[in-house]
Design an enzyme around this catalytic site. Structure first.
Site, PDB file in Angstrom:
ATOM      1  N   ASP A 118       0.821  -1.212   0.000  1.00  0.00           N
ATOM      2  CA  ASP A 118       0.000   0.000   0.000  1.00  0.00           C
ATOM      3  C   ASP A 118       0.856   1.264   0.000  1.00  0.00           C
ATOM      4  OD1 ASP A 118      -2.369   1.430   0.027  1.00  0.00           O
ATOM      5  OD2 ASP A 118      -3.247   0.333   1.705  1.00  0.00           O
ATOM      6  N   TRP A 153      -2.798   3.152  -5.840  1.00  0.00           N
ATOM      7  CA  TRP A 153      -4.040   3.840  -6.239  1.00  0.00           C
ATOM      8  C   TRP A 153      -3.918   4.544  -7.597  1.00  0.00           C
ATOM      9  CZ3 TRP A 153      -2.440   6.696  -1.356  1.00  0.00           C
ATOM     10  CH2 TRP A 153      -2.563   5.866  -0.234  1.00  0.00           C
ATOM     11  N   GLY A 154      -3.025   4.041  -8.477  1.00  0.00           N
ATOM     12  CA  GLY A 154      -2.881   4.656  -9.802  1.00  0.00           C
ATOM     13  C   GLY A 154      -1.977   5.875  -9.825  1.00  0.00           C
ATOM     14  N   ASP A 174     -10.050   3.489  -3.598  1.00  0.00           N
ATOM     15  CA  ASP A 174     -10.751   2.268  -3.184  1.00  0.00           C
ATOM     16  C   ASP A 174     -12.151   2.122  -3.794  1.00  0.00           C
ATOM     17  OD1 ASP A 174      -8.530   2.112  -1.632  1.00  0.00           O
ATOM     18  OD2 ASP A 174      -9.581   1.868   0.263  1.00  0.00           O
TER      19      ASP A 174
HETATM   20  C1  GAL Z   1      -6.179   1.251   1.240  1.00  0.00           C
HETATM   21  C2  GAL Z   1      -6.253   0.198   0.146  1.00  0.00           C
HETATM   22  C3  GAL Z   1      -7.381  -0.741   0.504  1.00  0.00           C
HETATM   23  C4  GAL Z   1      -7.106  -1.382   1.849  1.00  0.00           C
HETATM   24  C5  GAL Z   1      -6.884  -0.310   2.901  1.00  0.00           C
HETATM   25  C6  GAL Z   1      -6.411  -0.894   4.224  1.00  0.00           C
HETATM   26  O1  GAL Z   1      -5.155   2.143   0.964  1.00  0.00           O
HETATM   27  O2  GAL Z   1      -6.465   0.818  -1.089  1.00  0.00           O
HETATM   28  O3  GAL Z   1      -7.530  -1.723  -0.503  1.00  0.00           O
HETATM   29  O4  GAL Z   1      -5.971  -2.207   1.745  1.00  0.00           O
HETATM   30  O5  GAL Z   1      -5.906   0.630   2.479  1.00  0.00           O
HETATM   31  O6  GAL Z   1      -6.145   0.094   5.183  1.00  0.00           O
END
Ligand code: GAL
Length: 356
Positions: A118, A153-154, A174
């Site tokens: 992430d 996230w692209g 998301d």
């Molecule tokens: C976001 C991610 C989600 C999930 C979340 C967990 O940044 O895009 O898919 O993993 O964090 O905190």
């Protein structure tokens, strides 16, 4: 193809992983190709061990991670975990910045097969390629074959460097369990379709099929678009509670065969003669792409109930001719020079056209 616990809110625990693995076997999901049991954010302790290693939360993993990975491997499945390229995960657990080599080795020693990485708690733009490449190299040197799922996230046009760095890369923020979210992700697919290929794919985010916010028709379109665009298919529902209709959708072997086709070519927009060109941020109804047995044509009733028709002559690469086809959701078959579907609002038809 697999499972991830984040969208359904299931805890990031051994119990969740084992329940999903059992469901993969008992519901027939393993038999049609679902394989990875992935656990998302909040699985670890808030602090690293004194030697710097990541520590599983003992309340969520009473026997550690290796015991769970071993059990999952024994069922013929694979296990994934989640981390972050910054100093902490999005939920405030340890990130891997500065610990990439150590963390990759820890994952390998636990028997982990998939690593979602992430982008929280890191500079917002311009640095992700460096951060994500450092982990790519660390995984490659870890001694274990670990699928690398980048989740930035692209940012930084990740699709332009994704294929050489990882196995998949998120292209958006998301997903949520609403039709507007499905449209917002799918409507941008055109710009990066050509960058994916065998070994590296655009990740449209985990599936919301079975989470209750979409109509049955919308679930068909969501699953179908993700599948023909060659996104990973990671089930985001609680499999102990999923409805028969949602499960049947996830088990559709014709749609799965398109997703897993060996050519790995994402379907993309095309415009039949006389129809309107794609409009930015709107979901275009007409999709097509090559598969090893011919072509796939996707028709989406994006603006409401409608009858959508396509002459094969208008499909890029397919060309005029008489071909046989099968529609993947109704199992209708036919032979001719065109296909047509009468669809309710937000529903989808997926035609496999034989040009072997
Ligand atoms: C976001 C991610 C989600 C999930 C979340 C967990 O940044 O895009 O898919 O993993 O964090 O905190």
């Amino acid at each position: 193809m697999g499972f991830n616990n984040w969208n359904s809110g299931l805890p990031s625990s051994a119990a969740t992983a084992i329940a999903a693995a059992n469901a993969f076997v008992s519901l027939g999901l393993k038999a049609v190709g679902y394989e990875y049991i992935n656990i998302d954010d909040t699985w670890s302790s808030k602090s690293r061990g004194s030697d710097g290693t990541l520590v599983p939360d003992p309340n969520k993993w009473p026997n550690g991670i290796t015991a769970v990975a071993t059990e999952i491997h024994g069922m013929g499945l694979k296990m994934g975990l989640y981390g972050d390229s910054g100093t902490g995960t999005c939920s405030g657990y340890p990130g891997s910045q500065g610990y990439e080599t150590q963390d990759a080795k820890t994952l390998a020693s636990w028997g982990i097969d998939f690593w979602k990485y992430d982008n929280c708690n890191a500079p917002t733009s311009g640095t992700s390629q460096t951060r994500y490449t450092t982990m790519s190299n660390a995984l490659a040197a870890s001694g274990r074959d670990i699928y690398y799922a980048m989740c930035n996230w692209g940012d930084d046009s990740v699709w332009t460097w994704g294929l050489k760095t990882a196995n998949s890369w998120r292209v958006s923020s998301d997903v949520t369990d609403k039709w507007s979210s499905i449209v917002s992700i799918a409507s941008n697919a055109q710009s990066y379709a050509s960058y994916a290929g065998p070994g590296g794919f655009n990740d449209f985010d985990m599936l919301e099929v079975g989470n209750g916010g979409l109509t049955t028709a919308e679930e068909r379109a969501h699953f179908g678009i993700w599948a023909i665009a060659k996104s990973p298919l990671l089930i985001g529902a609680d499999l102990t509670k999923i409805s028969k209709a949602s499960l049947a959708l996830l088990l559709n072997t014709d749609v799965i065969s398109i997703n897993q086709d060996s050519l790995g070519i994402p379907a993309a927009y095309f415009t039949p003669s006389g129809k309107s060109a794609p409009v930015p941020n709107q979901l275009h109804p007409y999709w097509s792409g090559r598969i090893s047995t011919g072509y796939v044509i996707g028709l989406v009733a994006s603006s409401g109930a409608s009858t959508l028709s396509v002459n094969f002559a208008d499909v890029p690469g397919l060309g005029a001719g008489t071909y046989s086809w099968k529609e993947c959701y109704t199992n209708a078959t036919g032979t001719g020079t065109s296909v047509s579907a009468t669809l309710g609002a937000h529903d989808m038809a997926i035609f496999k056209v034989d040009k072997s």
